[in-house]
Motif scaffolding. Structure first.
Motif, PDB file in Angstrom:
ATOM      1  N   GLY A   5       6.206 -21.004   1.818  1.00 53.92           N
ATOM      2  CA  GLY A   5       6.944 -19.861   2.692  1.00 53.92           C
ATOM      3  C   GLY A   5       7.943 -19.312   2.048  1.00 53.92           C
ATOM      4  N   THR A   6       8.924 -18.681   2.463  1.00 54.94           N
ATOM      5  CA  THR A   6      10.133 -17.861   1.671  1.00 54.94           C
ATOM      6  C   THR A   6      11.419 -18.616   2.192  1.00 54.94           C
ATOM      7  OG1 THR A   6      10.424 -16.349   3.493  1.00 54.94           O
ATOM      8  CG2 THR A   6       9.116 -15.651   1.737  1.00 54.94           C
ATOM      9  N   GLY A   7      12.335 -18.532   1.227  1.00 51.41           N
ATOM     10  CA  GLY A   7      13.675 -19.032   1.743  1.00 51.41           C
ATOM     11  C   GLY A   7      13.665 -20.809   1.073  1.00 51.41           C
ATOM     12  N   SER A   8      14.843 -21.186   0.876  1.00 46.94           N
ATOM     13  CA  SER A   8      14.926 -22.539   0.277  1.00 46.94           C
ATOM     14  C   SER A   8      14.464 -23.780   1.358  1.00 46.94           C
ATOM     15  CB  SER A   8      16.513 -22.664  -0.249  1.00 46.94           C
ATOM     16  OG  SER A   8      17.282 -22.614   0.987  1.00 46.94           O
ATOM     17  N   MET A   9      14.397 -24.856   0.466  1.00 51.42           N
ATOM     18  CA  MET A   9      13.993 -25.926   1.668  1.00 51.42           C
ATOM     19  C   MET A   9      14.966 -26.263   2.407  1.00 51.42           C
ATOM     20  SD  MET A   9      11.123 -27.314   2.058  1.00 51.42           S
ATOM     21  CE  MET A   9       9.958 -26.969   0.802  1.00 51.42           C
TER      22      MET A   9
END
Length: 341
Positions: free
Chosen positions: A209-213
């Motif tokens: 997906g997008t964004g940081s973990m």
């Protein structure tokens, strides 16, 4: 004496003799409150379905958006039934349906939070997240959740169709067991996140997906806290000694009922929908093993030595055959050159 009791309680179904959460709804203030909440849930339902349709046209399949749409529609039905119950206070069947949906609707959010936590674990710790033990644990939780839902529906329905003290106590015990299990269920994502971040860092760590973990983990953690508050209020009030319907406790009031149920749920929707979980928690379709999230397959962790030995022997045989073929061709070439000379 029994005839007088039956005259006071016509039925079945019988009106509950103990106080319940939210009390008996009235036109004022329940109908205006329910109308406002209903409009909010309708808007979230439309938003989730729109997001799903737009993503689906692009080949971006994200089923949790449909689950959130179903959850919002279940809450719309719950509020409609409560409004109808406020205008028909003596209709016991309406109260049964409204109370069942109040308890059952939030389960969709509990399950989604479990799934999101599992995806983080599989990305951070593929060996653990994709292990058979975790698969079995999650399947057991799904089955147990379905069983708890069936038990609650059965107990709530049966409790208004009998006056037998033993049966009523058994129904109460079932409701206590179910509410306690659901409270434990809401805490599971915290342990899953702890395993993902506290275990030694995996060399096969992936992303999706997008964004940081970290942002994904923060979303799951905050939603988990809200779910624990929601389920804890239900379970805590269920374990309190029953109060007569004409002498309710403070937690039976309308304000705690709407705040700890619907307001907390709307806060959860305000976190999940605007943060675009359809992009953050999206994984490739058909992901079944480690490496599928990032598009690279990681070798299986449970290959036996016998299989490895068999493969090595096969490779050696192929290499030997190729070498022999090259030697034969080289020899034939030399013979031809000698003949020409």
């Amino acid at each position: 004496m029994s005839q007088q009791q039956h005259q006071q309680q016509p039925g079945p179904p019988y009106a509950p003799r103990t106080a319940g959460l939210g009390g008996l709804p009235a036109v004022i203030p329940d109908v205006p409150i329910c109308a406002v909440l209903l409009a909010i849930y309708v808007s979230f339902a439309a938003t989730n379905m729109t997001i799903y349709q737009l993503n689906n046209r692009k080949g971006h399949k994200f089923i949790p958006s449909v689950a959130l749409f179903g959850f919002c529609m279940a809450r719309v039905t719950t509020l409609v039934l409560r409004i109808a119950w406020a205008t028909r206070q003596t209709n016991i069947r309406l109260s049964i349906a409204a109370n069942i949906l109040v308890n059952a609707g939030i389960l969709a959010v509990y399950i989604l939070n479990l799934i999101f936590a599992q995806r983080i674990l599989r990305a951070k710790q593929p060996r653990v997240g994709w292990s058979m033990a975790i698969r079995v644990l999650y399947r057991a939780l799904y089955v147990a959740t379905a069983g708890a839902l069936i038990m609650v529906i059965t107990a709530v329905t049966l409790s208004v169709y009998t006056l037998d003290p033993y049966t009523l106590q058994a129904c109460r015990d079932v409701q206590l067991a179910s509410s306690t299990f659901l409270l434990v269920l809401t805490t599971v994502p915290i342990f899953v996140l702890a395993a993902a971040y506290l275990l030694p860092k995996s060399s096969a760590e992936e992303s999706f997906g997008t964004g940081s973990m970290r942002s994904k983990a923060l979303i799951v953690f905050v939603v988990t806290c809200l779910c624990i508050t929601n389920s804890g209020f239900r379970s805590g009030t269920a374990w309190m000694p029953p109060r007569p319907s004409n002498d309710p406790a403070w937690y039976h009031g309308k304000a705690p009922f709407y705040v700890f149920n619907f307001v907390l749920e709307i806060l959860i929707l305000c976190i999940l929908v605007p943060s675009r979980i359809d992009k953050r928690f999206h994984i490739p379709n058909g992901s079944k093993q480690a490496g599928d999230y990032s598009g690279r397959r990681v070798p299986s962790f449970d290959i036996s030595d016998r299989d490895i030995t068999r493969d090595d022997v096969a490779i050696d045989d192929i290499s030997r055959d190729v070498t022999t073929e090259k030697e034969v061709k080289s020899k034939n070439g030399n013979d031809t050159s000698s003949t020409l000379v």
